[in-house]
Design a protein around this motif. Structure first.
Motif, PDB file in Angstrom:
ATOM      1  N   GLN A  82      27.259  46.852  48.109  1.00 50.40           N
ATOM      2  CA  GLN A  82      26.645  47.527  46.965  1.00 50.40           C
ATOM      3  C   GLN A  82      27.627  47.656  45.809  1.00 50.40           C
ATOM      4  N   VAL A  83      28.888  47.975  46.129  1.00 53.39           N
ATOM      5  CA  VAL A  83      29.895  48.072  45.073  1.00 53.39           C
ATOM      6  C   VAL A  83      30.141  46.691  44.463  1.00 53.39           C
ATOM      7  N   HIS A  84      30.191  45.671  45.298  1.00 53.70           N
ATOM      8  CA  HIS A  84      30.367  44.294  44.818  1.00 53.70           C
ATOM      9  C   HIS A  84      29.284  43.936  43.819  1.00 53.70           C
ATOM     10  N   GLU A  85      28.054  44.318  44.115  1.00 59.14           N
ATOM     11  CA  GLU A  85      26.941  43.986  43.218  1.00 59.14           C
ATOM     12  C   GLU A  85      26.940  44.829  41.950  1.00 59.14           C
ATOM     13  N   ALA A  86      27.386  46.075  42.051  1.00 65.68           N
ATOM     14  CA  ALA A  86      27.309  46.997  40.908  1.00 65.68           C
ATOM     15  C   ALA A  86      28.427  46.800  39.897  1.00 65.68           C
ATOM     16  N   LEU A  87      29.566  46.216  40.318  1.00 69.63           N
ATOM     17  CA  LEU A  87      30.743  46.176  39.454  1.00 69.63           C
ATOM     18  C   LEU A  87      30.535  45.468  38.105  1.00 69.63           C
ATOM     19  N   PRO A  88      29.875  44.315  38.036  1.00 72.64           N
ATOM     20  CA  PRO A  88      29.776  43.639  36.728  1.00 72.64           C
ATOM     21  C   PRO A  88      29.153  44.509  35.644  1.00 72.64           C
ATOM     22  N   GLU A  89      28.089  45.191  35.970  1.00 71.33           N
ATOM     23  CA  GLU A  89      27.425  46.031  34.968  1.00 71.33           C
ATOM     24  C   GLU A  89      28.271  47.253  34.617  1.00 71.33           C
ATOM     25  N   VAL A  90      28.871  47.878  35.635  1.00 75.67           N
ATOM     26  CA  VAL A  90      29.631  49.110  35.412  1.00 75.67           C
ATOM     27  C   VAL A  90      30.885  48.850  34.585  1.00 75.67           C
ATOM     28  N   THR A  91      31.518  47.718  34.803  1.00 68.15           N
ATOM     29  CA  THR A  91      32.814  47.451  34.160  1.00 68.15           C
ATOM     30  C   THR A  91      32.704  46.635  32.876  1.00 68.15           C
ATOM     31  N   ALA A  92      31.521  46.225  32.513  1.00 67.77           N
ATOM     32  CA  ALA A  92      31.361  45.397  31.314  1.00 67.77           C
ATOM     33  C   ALA A  92      31.730  46.188  30.057  1.00 67.77           C
ATOM     34  N   PRO A  93      32.419  45.550  29.086  1.00 70.54           N
ATOM     35  CA  PRO A  93      32.692  46.243  27.824  1.00 70.54           C
ATOM     36  C   PRO A  93      31.401  46.525  27.084  1.00 70.54           C
ATOM     37  N   GLY A  94      31.428  47.569  26.284  1.00 70.83           N
ATOM     38  CA  GLY A  94      30.236  47.932  25.531  1.00 70.83           C
ATOM     39  C   GLY A  94      30.011  47.010  24.348  1.00 70.83           C
ATOM     40  N   PRO A  95      28.901  47.192  23.639  1.00 72.75           N
ATOM     41  CA  PRO A  95      28.590  46.322  22.498  1.00 72.75           C
ATOM     42  C   PRO A  95      29.508  46.588  21.305  1.00 72.75           C
ATOM     43  N   GLU A  96      29.692  45.553  20.512  1.00 70.19           N
ATOM     44  CA  GLU A  96      30.489  45.691  19.296  1.00 70.19           C
ATOM     45  C   GLU A  96      29.596  46.219  18.178  1.00 70.19           C
ATOM     46  N   THR A  97      30.081  47.223  17.484  1.00 62.25           N
ATOM     47  CA  THR A  97      29.291  47.889  16.444  1.00 62.25           C
ATOM     48  C   THR A  97      30.055  47.871  15.127  1.00 62.25           C
TER      49      THR A  97
END
Length: 424
Positions: A82-97
């Motif tokens: 579950q952690v393996h699957e969740a990491l990409p979304e959780v650790t992704a940088p936020g949008p540039e504004t």
């Protein structure tokens, strides 16, 4: 010795790859593999810990918290997935504004740093701490109770092997195997060494960590949790909720301790609760307010697995680590709120009611990390709530409250593209 361990943890943070690097997802998979590979040895060590606890006369409910079963292996390996699957979304940088025409900003996730996790008897906490902290780029120092020393030694080997196989510094996760309290006191006094403290355990452990240290704390307070049964409640449902809230795991931090039932429905509710308790697969103890009629057939009830005794004032505000539920009669919603404010721990509270105005009033008046409406208190859980894997449940007010999911083990760094802009 502890100074060297702490320095190694800090250095591991520096050497570790950035948050979101592929090595962290590899670590999750390798840890699952190592647990499966080493499980016979881990179980053997755990049997030694359990046997030693039984020889010391530890109560059965507490011994059970030490014990690992094969079902735990499945739960823990599923957690690594579950952690393996969740990491990409959780650790992704936020949008540039864009910012006022002169540049842009974007949030980048960073680890909290060195985490000191202090806990007691549950060996599963060792894996949870090592998995969630390391997967988010933190270093973690794991100090479990001496009751699980042999188990933790084997788990530590699995964790180190997983780090090495994933190409991560092995000092990102260290099981502290010296029970000397002076080590803990040294760590608690070193904000230059430890960035955040995560105590998991009973109120005495949490209070000690809070008072003995100036470190930032993500703490789960004791689970003195209540269920208010309003006069409008579906009483059979309320009885089922009460039993599920306690009996599914009597020692859990989100387990029910005391039902607060409105006087006008109290007698009918307790009869429903007695009936439901007799059907439960296992012994149940009810501590019932003396103002309510006693059991009509205590002998038959005992044969059905139901034991009853009077509720006393010393039961208020007490976390009971056994399959027992208290029932206290109150004179309405305001009295229930007053009781919760006086005796609750701010962890999990609940209400059973069909009157929406009463539900809204209760939500507005009661303050806890989670308030469950018409459901089991045991629903206060990160994965169950759809928040993903959790390290603990925080009762604090700053940084995170409720399930401490992966995102709570990260902080934010702002990256500002200034394009030559100057401050006017």
């Amino acid at each position: 010795m502890i100074e060297e361990v702490a320095r190694a943890a800090r250095e591991a943070c520096v050497q570790a790859p950035p948050v979101g690097a592929p090595a962290y997802r590899q670590y999750c998979l390798r840890l699952g593999e190592q647990l499966r590979l080493r499980w016979p040895r881990i179980r053997k060590a755990n049997e030694e810990d359990v046997a030693a606890a039984e020889r010391r006369g530890m109560p059965p409910t507490l011994v059970d918290r030490l014990r690992l079963r094969d079902a735990h292996l499945e739960l823990l390996t599923r957690l690594t997935e579950q952690v393996h699957e969740a990491l990409p979304e959780v650790t992704a940088p936020g949008p540039e504004t864009s910012v006022a025409g002169w540049g842009s900003r974007r949030p980048v996730r960073k680890p909290l740093g060195v985490v000191l996790m202090v806990y007691e008897a549950r060996p599963t906490a060792t894996v949870e701490g090592a998995l969630l902290c390391v997967a988010t780029g933190n270093a973690v120092l794991l100090r479990g109770g001496k009751e699980i020393a042999a188990t933790n030694a084997e788990l530590g080997e699995a964790i180190r092997a997983a780090c090495a196989q994933a190409g991560l510094p092995q000092a990102l996760a260290t099981v502290l195997d010296d029970p000397d309290r002076s080590q803990l006191r040294w760590l608690l006094a070193r904000p230059d060494v430890v960035d955040v403290l995560v105590p998991r355990g009973g109120p005495s452990l949490v209070d000690y960590c809070r008072t003995a240290s100036t470190l930032p704390v993500i703490a789960s307070g004791g689970g003195v949790n209540h269920l208010f049964v309003h006069a409008s409640a579906d009483l059979p449902l309320a009885a089922s909720i009460a039993l599920n809230s306690k009996m599914t795991e009597p020692t859990a931090c989100n387990a029910l301790e005391l039902v607060l039932v409105e006087r006008s429905v109290a007698e009918r509710f307790v009869e429903h609760l007695r009936t439901a308790a007799r059907r439960w697969a296992g012994p149940v103890t009810l501590r019932v307010d003396p103002v309510l009629p006693p059991l009509a057939d205590p002998g038959q009830a005992a044969a059905d697995g139901l034991r009853e005794e009077p509720l006393a004032e010393h039961d208020f505000g007490r976390e009971v680590l056994e399959p027992a539920i208290g029932v206290h009669v109150v004179d309405g919603l305001d009295a229930a709120v007053e009781h919760v404010r006086r005796h609750g721990s701010g962890h999990t509270e609940g209400i059973v009611a069909t009157d929406e105005a009463a539900v809204d009033a209760y939500i507005g008046a009661v303050d806890a990390a989670a308030l469950i409406v018409n459901g089991s208190l045991r629903l206060h859980d990160g994965p169950t709530m759809g928040l993903g894997p959790e390290l603990s449940i925080s009762t604090g007010r700053l940084h995170v409250r409720g399930p401490v999911a992966l995102g709570a083990l990260l902080t934010t760094q702002w990256v500002v593209q200034a394009q030559g802009a100057l401050r006017t």
